[in-house]
Design a protein around this motif. Structure first.
Motif, mmCIF file in Angstrom:
data_model
loop_
_atom_site.group_PDB
_atom_site.id
_atom_site.type_symbol
_atom_site.label_atom_id
_atom_site.label_comp_id
_atom_site.label_asym_id
_atom_site.label_seq_id
_atom_site.Cartn_x
_atom_site.Cartn_y
_atom_site.Cartn_z
ATOM 1 N N MET A 185 -12.999 93.080 28.318
ATOM 2 C CA MET A 185 -13.779 91.945 28.824
ATOM 3 C C MET A 185 -14.664 92.306 30.001
ATOM 4 N N THR A 186 -15.330 93.445 29.911
ATOM 5 C CA THR A 186 -16.311 93.852 30.910
ATOM 6 C C THR A 186 -17.673 93.284 30.512
ATOM 7 N N LEU A 187 -18.268 92.499 31.388
ATOM 8 C CA LEU A 187 -19.575 91.912 31.099
ATOM 9 C C LEU A 187 -20.649 92.984 31.079
ATOM 10 N N ARG A 188 -21.425 93.020 29.984
ATOM 11 C CA ARG A 188 -22.482 94.015 29.829
ATOM 12 C C ARG A 188 -23.875 93.423 30.001
ATOM 13 N N SER A 189 -24.109 92.263 29.405
ATOM 14 C CA SER A 189 -25.453 91.683 29.431
ATOM 15 C C SER A 189 -25.377 90.222 29.036
ATOM 16 N N TYR A 190 -26.514 89.520 29.213
ATOM 17 C CA TYR A 190 -26.592 88.125 28.765
ATOM 18 C C TYR A 190 -28.046 87.744 28.535
ATOM 19 N N ALA A 191 -28.218 86.741 27.675
ATOM 20 C CA ALA A 191 -29.549 86.238 27.348
ATOM 21 C C ALA A 191 -29.592 84.740 27.594
ATOM 22 N N LEU A 192 -30.686 84.269 28.182
ATOM 23 C CA LEU A 192 -30.845 82.862 28.544
ATOM 24 C C LEU A 192 -32.153 82.325 27.975
ATOM 25 N N ALA A 193 -32.069 81.157 27.350
ATOM 26 C CA ALA A 193 -33.261 80.540 26.773
ATOM 27 C C ALA A 193 -33.079 79.031 26.736
ATOM 28 N N THR A 194 -34.166 78.327 26.541
ATOM 29 C CA THR A 194 -34.102 76.867 26.423
ATOM 30 C C THR A 194 -34.534 76.440 25.023
ATOM 31 N N GLY A 195 -34.228 75.203 24.709
ATOM 32 C CA GLY A 195 -34.647 74.596 23.458
ATOM 33 C C GLY A 195 -34.774 73.097 23.649
ATOM 34 N N HIS A 196 -35.325 72.438 22.665
ATOM 35 C CA HIS A 196 -35.511 70.987 22.730
ATOM 36 C C HIS A 196 -34.819 70.350 21.545
ATOM 37 N N SER A 197 -34.058 69.291 21.784
ATOM 38 C CA SER A 197 -33.398 68.592 20.686
ATOM 39 C C SER A 197 -33.339 67.092 20.952
ATOM 40 N N SER A 198 -33.774 66.339 19.948
ATOM 41 C CA SER A 198 -33.596 64.888 19.979
ATOM 42 C C SER A 198 -32.541 64.454 18.966
ATOM 43 N N PHE A 199 -31.903 65.447 18.302
ATOM 44 C CA PHE A 199 -30.841 65.113 17.365
ATOM 45 C C PHE A 199 -29.657 64.578 18.169
ATOM 46 N N PRO A 200 -29.101 63.437 17.815
ATOM 47 C CA PRO A 200 -28.045 62.830 18.627
ATOM 48 C C PRO A 200 -26.749 63.624 18.591
ATOM 49 N N TYR A 201 -25.928 63.414 19.613
ATOM 50 C CA TYR A 201 -24.605 64.030 19.633
ATOM 51 C C TYR A 201 -23.680 63.219 18.740
ATOM 52 N N ILE A 202 -23.307 63.785 17.598
ATOM 53 C CA ILE A 202 -22.433 63.130 16.633
ATOM 54 C C ILE A 202 -21.328 64.110 16.269
ATOM 55 N N PRO A 203 -20.063 63.750 16.444
ATOM 56 C CA PRO A 203 -18.976 64.659 16.049
ATOM 57 C C PRO A 203 -19.142 65.123 14.601
ATOM 58 N N GLY A 204 -18.991 66.428 14.393
ATOM 59 C CA GLY A 204 -19.159 66.997 13.069
ATOM 60 C C GLY A 204 -20.555 67.510 12.788
ATOM 61 N N TYR A 205 -21.506 67.216 13.682
ATOM 62 C CA TYR A 205 -22.900 67.622 13.478
ATOM 63 C C TYR A 205 -23.467 68.321 14.720
ATOM 64 N N LEU A 206 -22.588 68.911 15.517
ATOM 65 C CA LEU A 206 -23.017 69.546 16.770
ATOM 66 C C LEU A 206 -24.037 70.651 16.532
ATOM 67 N N ALA A 207 -23.902 71.367 15.428
ATOM 68 C CA ALA A 207 -24.800 72.494 15.168
ATOM 69 C C ALA A 207 -26.264 72.079 15.125
ATOM 70 N N PHE A 208 -26.541 70.893 14.604
ATOM 71 C CA PHE A 208 -27.934 70.455 14.468
ATOM 72 C C PHE A 208 -28.565 70.187 15.835
ATOM 73 N N ARG A 209 -27.761 69.967 16.812
ATOM 74 C CA ARG A 209 -28.250 69.747 18.164
ATOM 75 C C ARG A 209 -28.374 71.065 18.944
ATOM 76 N N GLU A 210 -27.408 71.970 18.750
ATOM 77 C CA GLU A 210 -27.303 73.126 19.635
ATOM 78 C C GLU A 210 -27.746 74.459 19.042
ATOM 79 N N VAL A 211 -27.647 74.637 17.732
ATOM 80 C CA VAL A 211 -27.943 75.942 17.145
ATOM 81 C C VAL A 211 -29.382 76.410 17.407
ATOM 82 N N PRO A 212 -30.406 75.555 17.298
ATOM 83 C CA PRO A 212 -31.759 76.066 17.546
ATOM 84 C C PRO A 212 -31.930 76.709 18.923
#
Length: 235
Positions: free
Chosen positions: A61-88
């Motif tokens: 568990m030695t930290l090597r690197s990380y990547a940071l980015a933003t995205g835009h989503s208007s898909f609502p937070y609905i249990p079972g459909y989190l991917a449509f909000r967060e994956v992009p």
């Protein structure tokens, strides 16, 4: 990838289509040298999502690197459909990595989902990346009572099918829900999360991703790909 205008029936249809592409036996996912963690943060009421993917050596568990980015989503937070909000947004961060980890842990479900398509499964199918879902709450499946001591686990089932594990990562603290997303077996997913858990309830890859993405959201870190100059073990 734009999910913003999807209706719920359309999103369900996508999940049903993607589930047929799941696999849990990728030979190259059995030997692991690096592990990633992914998480999202956002300000309440905002459609801007902040995404972080961290890469660590495994199993120390030695930290090597990380990547940071933003995205835009208007898909609502609905249990079972989190991917449509967060994956992009996560894919935006993923695209910045010059080298991908052997396995990626996401803060959410894998196949512990009515259609086997939690965020870890969704991300894994789209990218071909071996993934594990490690969630804080139950979404699907049944399990027996769990002992209170650290390290105790019990299978989570759907009928007679073994689809995940409940794992207590700290003494007398709420357990986490572990399931494969893509590429790994149910038991291999449990093994990896055990090896990735230290002093905290949440395994180090997603715990660190959570901390880093919140620093990104609050302006303490800049977007882009970052290598750690002097890696330190988190254990």
């Amino acid at each position: 990838m734009d999910y913003n205008k999807l209706t719920l029936p359309e999103a369900t249809e996508i999940q049903e289509d993607l589930r047929h592409k799941l696999r849990f036996d990728r030979p190259d996912a059995q030997v692991i040298y690096t592990i990633g963690g992914a998480d999202i943060s956002y300000n309440k009421g905002s459609e801007i999502l902040y995404a972080a993917i961290v890469i660590l050596n495994y199993p120390d568990m030695t930290l090597r690197s990380y990547a940071l980015a933003t995205g835009h989503s208007s898909f609502p937070y609905i249990p079972g459909y989190l991917a449509f909000r967060e994956v992009p947004a996560l894919l935006n961060a993923w695209s910045l990595l010059p080298v991908r980890p052997d396995v990626l842990v996401l803060d959410g479900q894998g196949i512990l989902h009515p259609r086997q398509m939690g965020i870890a499964s969704h991300f894994g199918v789209l990218t071909g990346q071996a993934t594990i879902g490690c969630a804080k709450n139950s979404l699907y499946g049944r399990h027996a009572d769990l002992a209170r001591f650290k390290g105790s686990s019990t299978p989570i089932v759907d009928g007679v099918k073994h689809i995940g594990h409940l794992l207590r990562t700290k003494e007398a603290v709420k357990p986490v829900f572990i399931s494969p997303g893509y590429g790994l077996s149910v038991n291999k997913s449990l093994e990896v999360i055990r090896q990735s858990t230290g002093r905290y309830r949440i395994p180090e890859p997603t715990r660190l991703a959570h901390n880093i993405v919140n620093d990104f959201r609050t302006g303490k870190l800049n977007p882009g790909y970052h290598e750690v100059e002097q890696p330190l073990s988190l254990f």
